[in-house]
Motif scaffolding. Structure first.
Motif, PDB file in Angstrom:
ATOM      1  N   PRO A   1       0.800  -1.234   0.000  1.00  0.00           N
ATOM      2  CA  PRO A   1       0.000   0.000   0.000  1.00  0.00           C
ATOM      3  C   PRO A   1       0.832   1.283   0.000  1.00  0.00           C
ATOM      4  CG  PRO A   1      -0.200  -1.182   2.085  1.00  0.00           C
ATOM      5  CD  PRO A   1       0.502  -2.088   1.157  1.00  0.00           C
ATOM      6  N   GLY A   2       2.068   1.219   0.429  1.00  0.00           N
ATOM      7  CA  GLY A   2       2.907   2.414   0.451  1.00  0.00           C
ATOM      8  C   GLY A   2       3.824   2.532  -0.746  1.00  0.00           C
ATOM      9  N   MET A   3       3.615   1.678  -1.755  1.00  0.00           N
ATOM     10  CA  MET A   3       4.531   1.661  -2.893  1.00  0.00           C
ATOM     11  C   MET A   3       4.495   2.986  -3.663  1.00  0.00           C
ATOM     12  SD  MET A   3       2.436  -0.791  -5.615  1.00  0.00           S
ATOM     13  CE  MET A   3       3.561  -0.519  -6.981  1.00  0.00           C
ATOM     14  N   SER A   4       5.623   3.330  -4.221  1.00  0.00           N
ATOM     15  CA  SER A   4       5.714   4.525  -5.048  1.00  0.00           C
ATOM     16  C   SER A   4       5.125   4.211  -6.426  1.00  0.00           C
ATOM     17  CB  SER A   4       7.176   4.956  -5.190  1.00  0.00           C
ATOM     18  OG  SER A   4       7.289   6.066  -6.050  1.00  0.00           O
ATOM     19  N   LEU A   5       4.187   5.032  -6.847  1.00  0.00           N
ATOM     20  CA  LEU A   5       3.492   4.768  -8.100  1.00  0.00           C
ATOM     21  C   LEU A   5       4.103   5.583  -9.232  1.00  0.00           C
ATOM     22  CD1 LEU A   5      -0.233   4.897  -6.894  1.00  0.00           C
ATOM     23  CD2 LEU A   5       1.251   2.894  -7.118  1.00  0.00           C
ATOM     24  N   PRO A   6       4.288   4.979 -10.390  1.00  0.00           N
ATOM     25  CA  PRO A   6       4.748   5.758 -11.549  1.00  0.00           C
ATOM     26  C   PRO A   6       3.682   6.776 -11.940  1.00  0.00           C
ATOM     27  CG  PRO A   6       4.105   3.548 -12.216  1.00  0.00           C
ATOM     28  CD  PRO A   6       4.067   3.563 -10.722  1.00  0.00           C
ATOM     29  N   PRO A   7       4.063   7.832 -12.644  1.00  0.00           N
ATOM     30  CA  PRO A   7       3.141   8.961 -12.859  1.00  0.00           C
ATOM     31  C   PRO A   7       1.896   8.642 -13.669  1.00  0.00           C
ATOM     32  CG  PRO A   7       5.182   9.245 -14.107  1.00  0.00           C
ATOM     33  CD  PRO A   7       5.411   8.111 -13.160  1.00  0.00           C
ATOM     34  N   LEU A   8       1.932   7.620 -14.521  1.00  0.00           N
ATOM     35  CA  LEU A   8       0.757   7.260 -15.320  1.00  0.00           C
ATOM     36  C   LEU A   8       0.170   5.928 -14.860  1.00  0.00           C
ATOM     37  CD1 LEU A   8       1.970   8.271 -18.914  1.00  0.00           C
ATOM     38  CD2 LEU A   8       0.795   9.665 -17.207  1.00  0.00           C
ATOM     39  N   PHE A   9       0.321   5.617 -13.609  1.00  0.00           N
ATOM     40  CA  PHE A   9      -0.110   4.333 -13.051  1.00  0.00           C
ATOM     41  C   PHE A   9      -1.572   4.055 -13.392  1.00  0.00           C
ATOM     42  CE2 PHE A   9      -1.971   1.787  -9.590  1.00  0.00           C
ATOM     43  CZ  PHE A   9      -1.121   0.687  -9.598  1.00  0.00           C
ATOM     44  N   GLY A  10      -1.782   2.965 -14.157  1.00  0.00           N
ATOM     45  CA  GLY A  10      -3.135   2.491 -14.452  1.00  0.00           C
ATOM     46  C   GLY A  10      -3.886   3.253 -15.517  1.00  0.00           C
ATOM     47  N   LEU A  11      -3.269   4.235 -16.155  1.00  0.00           N
ATOM     48  CA  LEU A  11      -3.982   5.040 -17.153  1.00  0.00           C
ATOM     49  C   LEU A  11      -4.063   4.296 -18.477  1.00  0.00           C
ATOM     50  CD1 LEU A  11      -5.254   7.823 -17.895  1.00  0.00           C
ATOM     51  CD2 LEU A  11      -2.968   8.489 -18.695  1.00  0.00           C
ATOM     52  N   PRO A  12      -5.252   4.032 -18.998  1.00  0.00           N
ATOM     53  CA  PRO A  12      -5.363   3.392 -20.325  1.00  0.00           C
ATOM     54  C   PRO A  12      -4.921   4.354 -21.428  1.00  0.00           C
ATOM     55  CG  PRO A  12      -7.363   3.065 -19.027  1.00  0.00           C
ATOM     56  CD  PRO A  12      -6.563   4.126 -18.335  1.00  0.00           C
ATOM     57  N   VAL A  13      -4.088   3.869 -22.322  1.00  0.00           N
ATOM     58  CA  VAL A  13      -3.531   4.677 -23.407  1.00  0.00           C
ATOM     59  C   VAL A  13      -3.659   3.893 -24.712  1.00  0.00           C
ATOM     60  CG1 VAL A  13      -1.371   5.575 -24.373  1.00  0.00           C
ATOM     61  CG2 VAL A  13      -1.941   6.025 -21.976  1.00  0.00           C
ATOM     62  N   SER A  14      -4.100   4.564 -25.763  1.00  0.00           N
ATOM     63  CA  SER A  14      -4.207   3.942 -27.083  1.00  0.00           C
ATOM     64  C   SER A  14      -3.025   4.361 -27.946  1.00  0.00           C
ATOM     65  CB  SER A  14      -5.531   4.339 -27.749  1.00  0.00           C
ATOM     66  OG  SER A  14      -5.738   5.747 -27.681  1.00  0.00           O
ATOM     67  N   LEU A  15      -2.677   3.531 -28.917  1.00  0.00           N
ATOM     68  CA  LEU A  15      -1.521   3.781 -29.782  1.00  0.00           C
ATOM     69  C   LEU A  15      -1.907   3.650 -31.253  1.00  0.00           C
ATOM     70  CD1 LEU A  15       1.450   1.820 -28.131  1.00  0.00           C
ATOM     71  CD2 LEU A  15       1.002   4.278 -28.033  1.00  0.00           C
ATOM     72  N   LYS A  16      -1.386   4.530 -32.059  1.00  0.00           N
ATOM     73  CA  LYS A  16      -1.484   4.406 -33.510  1.00  0.00           C
ATOM     74  C   LYS A  16      -0.826   3.095 -33.944  1.00  0.00           C
ATOM     75  CE  LYS A  16      -0.396   7.216 -37.619  1.00  0.00           C
ATOM     76  NZ  LYS A  16       0.198   8.515 -38.043  1.00  0.00           N
ATOM     77  N   ASP A  17      -1.307   2.528 -35.031  1.00  0.00           N
ATOM     78  CA  ASP A  17      -0.835   1.207 -35.452  1.00  0.00           C
ATOM     79  C   ASP A  17       0.647   1.168 -35.786  1.00  0.00           C
ATOM     80  OD1 ASP A  17      -1.784  -1.542 -35.961  1.00  0.00           O
ATOM     81  OD2 ASP A  17      -1.097  -1.152 -37.997  1.00  0.00           O
ATOM     82  N   THR A  18       1.266   2.329 -35.992  1.00  0.00           N
ATOM     83  CA  THR A  18       2.686   2.377 -36.338  1.00  0.00           C
ATOM     84  C   THR A  18       3.589   1.919 -35.200  1.00  0.00           C
ATOM     85  OG1 THR A  18       2.685   4.702 -35.682  1.00  0.00           O
ATOM     86  CG2 THR A  18       2.462   4.229 -38.030  1.00  0.00           C
ATOM     87  N   TYR A  19       3.132   2.034 -33.959  1.00  0.00           N
ATOM     88  CA  TYR A  19       3.984   1.687 -32.817  1.00  0.00           C
ATOM     89  C   TYR A  19       4.015   0.174 -32.610  1.00  0.00           C
ATOM     90  CZ  TYR A  19       4.106   6.620 -31.635  1.00  0.00           C
ATOM     91  OH  TYR A  19       4.311   7.985 -31.677  1.00  0.00           O
ATOM     92  N   HIS A  20       5.205  -0.328 -32.323  1.00  0.00           N
ATOM     93  CA  HIS A  20       5.376  -1.758 -32.088  1.00  0.00           C
ATOM     94  C   HIS A  20       5.027  -2.118 -30.644  1.00  0.00           C
ATOM     95  CE1 HIS A  20       7.251  -2.887 -35.889  1.00  0.00           C
ATOM     96  NE2 HIS A  20       8.011  -1.802 -35.825  1.00  0.00           N
ATOM     97  N   ILE A  21       4.259  -3.198 -30.509  1.00  0.00           N
ATOM     98  CA  ILE A  21       4.002  -3.862 -29.227  1.00  0.00           C
ATOM     99  C   ILE A  21       4.347  -5.328 -29.432  1.00  0.00           C
ATOM    100  CG2 ILE A  21       2.286  -4.496 -27.490  1.00  0.00           C
ATOM    101  CD1 ILE A  21       0.684  -2.028 -28.262  1.00  0.00           C
ATOM    102  N   ILE A  22       5.187  -5.877 -28.599  1.00  0.00           N
ATOM    103  CA  ILE A  22       5.654  -7.256 -28.778  1.00  0.00           C
ATOM    104  C   ILE A  22       4.476  -8.223 -28.912  1.00  0.00           C
ATOM    105  CG2 ILE A  22       6.860  -9.172 -27.645  1.00  0.00           C
ATOM    106  CD1 ILE A  22       8.751  -7.121 -26.417  1.00  0.00           C
ATOM    107  N   GLY A  23       4.548  -9.058 -29.950  1.00  0.00           N
ATOM    108  CA  GLY A  23       3.532 -10.081 -30.169  1.00  0.00           C
ATOM    109  C   GLY A  23       2.330  -9.630 -30.964  1.00  0.00           C
TER     110      GLY A  23
END
Length: 532
Positions: free
Chosen positions: A102-124
């Motif tokens: 519960p006390g963990m340090s959270l990254p600034p975009l923790f849990g935020l859904p983000v969409s990507l243009k098809d040009t960006y690579h995502i493994i698999g």
């Protein structure tokens, strides 16, 4: 081929859970379908904060966005890759990790859904970019931006549609077919980041990442009534994407190619750039500048709000006349700014024909041969928007001497514009984003209002300022000021019935690599223009 449901479309759509499917035929007669995904006005900044403060769990937010993306897809055909199961699994893992620590340090975009243009690579996952040549080739590495976003805590849940060749303003190809505009489905969603534009307009996402080589983030934003931001080049990672050009093209061409942000607010665009720049993107992408984000965004905005603004106003770019709805919205916007105490300085853009000639030369350095080879490799037919734009015919590659000459001419242009900034002493430039609103499919042909600022490498933001109304009647062709080609463009606007509800945008431009100050100025301008 493009008129039929393709194998890739069937495979993609099979990933939509049955419980989330709608009766698409029931809405076939409706042009505007935005009300089918009604949601709160929370932007990416609000959602990130509410996840952090435990108002929402990551899983709750992720499932909500996956559902809305599924609806948006069924009504506008905006997605290429659906990653809902993987996204929900990651969301559950993040929630469990937080519960266990519960006390963990959270990254600034923790849990935020983000969409990507098809040009960006995502493994698999494929990055087919609407070309048969690249289909069924799952990515084996992530793009640098993908890795940075994941390290910042985001949830990646979908990729979005693009045009064949990536060089038109209609997101239409033979693989995933055409993306529709959810505000008026008889009009284009824009391109080349058009899938993002439609998805975000329907709140299937609140922030997504695309690219901008000539307006590819700003044009879809304008078409869909959202915000589109082209930063100065090399502030956000661009490399490591799939683009249908020769390797090294993006660094050799003299027209700045930038990663772009599309979002539901201007501050969300600023938040995205700030967060990424603070993550030291040059560690992942060596083409990025090691330029620090020097101040907290909130304090920068406060400083900008206290300073009386001076804005240079450009009524047109000197080649094409804005149509009636654009002119009306510009008049109303300038009046709002003046009434708020902003000083407006009317001026014109210099050297526009020379800039267009340089841009054409830069975009055809290889004579178009690489693109033609890709298209011929399967082969696959050209979609109408590519045909109408004039698919690059085979031609000779540019000689080194001519390439150097193009760079020399660009330098003269940049020096001229630096002198203009000094002469005007303004905080920003405001002007139309195009001579018209979103157009019927396959008919967008004007890019000069946006691509000029790729040549100059200036940050630029598309800000929605209204929509076509009954007051925007067709007027005489005599209003077209710049000759026969301008008259043809001007006649594309046929009145408020065909263009019902089409969004209207203003484009705001800042100085090169002064993005932080520019975004603060945009925030002030946007706050004024949003007032009814």
């Amino acid at each position: 081929m493009a008129d039929k449901v393709t194998w890739w479309e069937k495979t993609r759509d099979s990933l939509i859970p049955k419980a989330w499917r709608i009766d698409v035929d029931a809405y076939a007669s409706r042009k505007n379908v935005l009300d089918l995904t009604l949601t709160s006005d929370d932007d990416a900044v609000d959602i990130a904060r509410k996840i952090r403060s435990r108002v929402f769990s990551v899983e709750e937010v992720t499932v909500a966005f996956c559902k809305r993306a599924a609806i948006a897809q069924q009504l506008t055909n905006c997605l290429t890759e659906i990653l809902f199961d993987e996204a929900i699994s990651r969301a559950q893992t993040l929630d469990q990790e937080r519960k266990a620590n519960p006390g963990m340090s959270l990254p600034p975009l923790f849990g935020l859904p983000v969409s990507l243009k098809d040009t960006y690579h995502i493994i698999g996952v494929d990055a087919s970019i609407g070309l048969a040549y690249y289909c069924n080739q799952p990515s084996t590495v992530n793009s640098p931006l993908t890795d940075i976003l994941l390290s910042l805590g985001v949830i990646l849940y979908c990729k979005t549609n693009v045009p064949q060749t990536m060089m038109t303003a209609d997101s239409h190809n033979n693989i995933f077919c055409r993306t529709l505009n959810p505000i008026n489905r008889d009009l284009t969603a824009g391109g080349s980041t058009g899938g993002e534009g439609a998805l975000i307009a329907m709140r299937g996402s609140v922030v997504g990442f695309g690219t901008d080589a000539g307006g590819s983030a700003r044009i879809p934003a304008a078409c869909n009534g959202i915000y589109g931001f082209k930063p100065s080049a090399n502030l956000m990672p661009f490399s490591g994407q799939r683009i249908p050009f020769l390797d090294g093209w993006e660094t050799a061409i003299g027209v700045s190619i930038a990663a772009g942000v599309l979002a539901t607010s201007s501050r969300a665009c600023a938040f995205a750039l700030e967060t990424i720049m603070k993550a030291n993107p040059a560690n992942n992408d060596p083409s990025c500048l090691r330029m620090p984000w020097t101040k907290d965004l909130e304090s920068t905005l406060t400083t900008a709000e206290k300073k009386p603004l001076r804005i240079a106003f450009i009524s047109d770019e000197g080649l094409s006349t804005p149509t009636p709805p654009i002119r009306r919205a510009l008049r109303e916007s300038t009046e709002k700014l003046k009434n708020a105490g902003v000083e407006i300085i009317d001026t014109n853009l210099p050297l526009v024909p020379e800039m267009v000639a340089i841009i054409v030369g830069m975009f055809t350095l290889d004579g178009g041969q690489h693109m033609l080879n890709i298209l011929a490799s399967k082969p696959e037919p050209l979609v109408p928007s590519v045909v109408n734009m004039g698919s690059p015919p085979p031609g000779p590659s540019t000689t080194m001497e001519k390439y150097f000459e193009l760079n020399k001419r660009r330098q003269v242009v940049m020096e001229t514009y630096s002198a203009l900034w000094r002469e005007l002493d303004v905080d920003a430039i405001a002007m139309p984003l195009a001579p018209y609103t979103a157009m019927p499919p396959d008919s967008w042909s004007s890019f000069t209002y946006t691509v000029l600022f790729n040549l100059l490498d200036y940050p630029s933001m598309a800000i929605p300022v209204g929509a076509v109304s009954g007051a925007d009647q067709v007027d005489g062709i005599s209003n077209a000021r710049y000759g026969e080609e301008d008259s043809k463009l001007y006649q594309k606007y046929t009145g408020p019935n065909e263009y019902a509800d089409a969004p209207i945008a203003v484009q705001v431009i800042g100085r090169r690599q002064d993005d932080q100050a520019f975004l603060a100025v945009v925030d002030v301008i946007d706050s004024i223009l949003r007032v009814e």
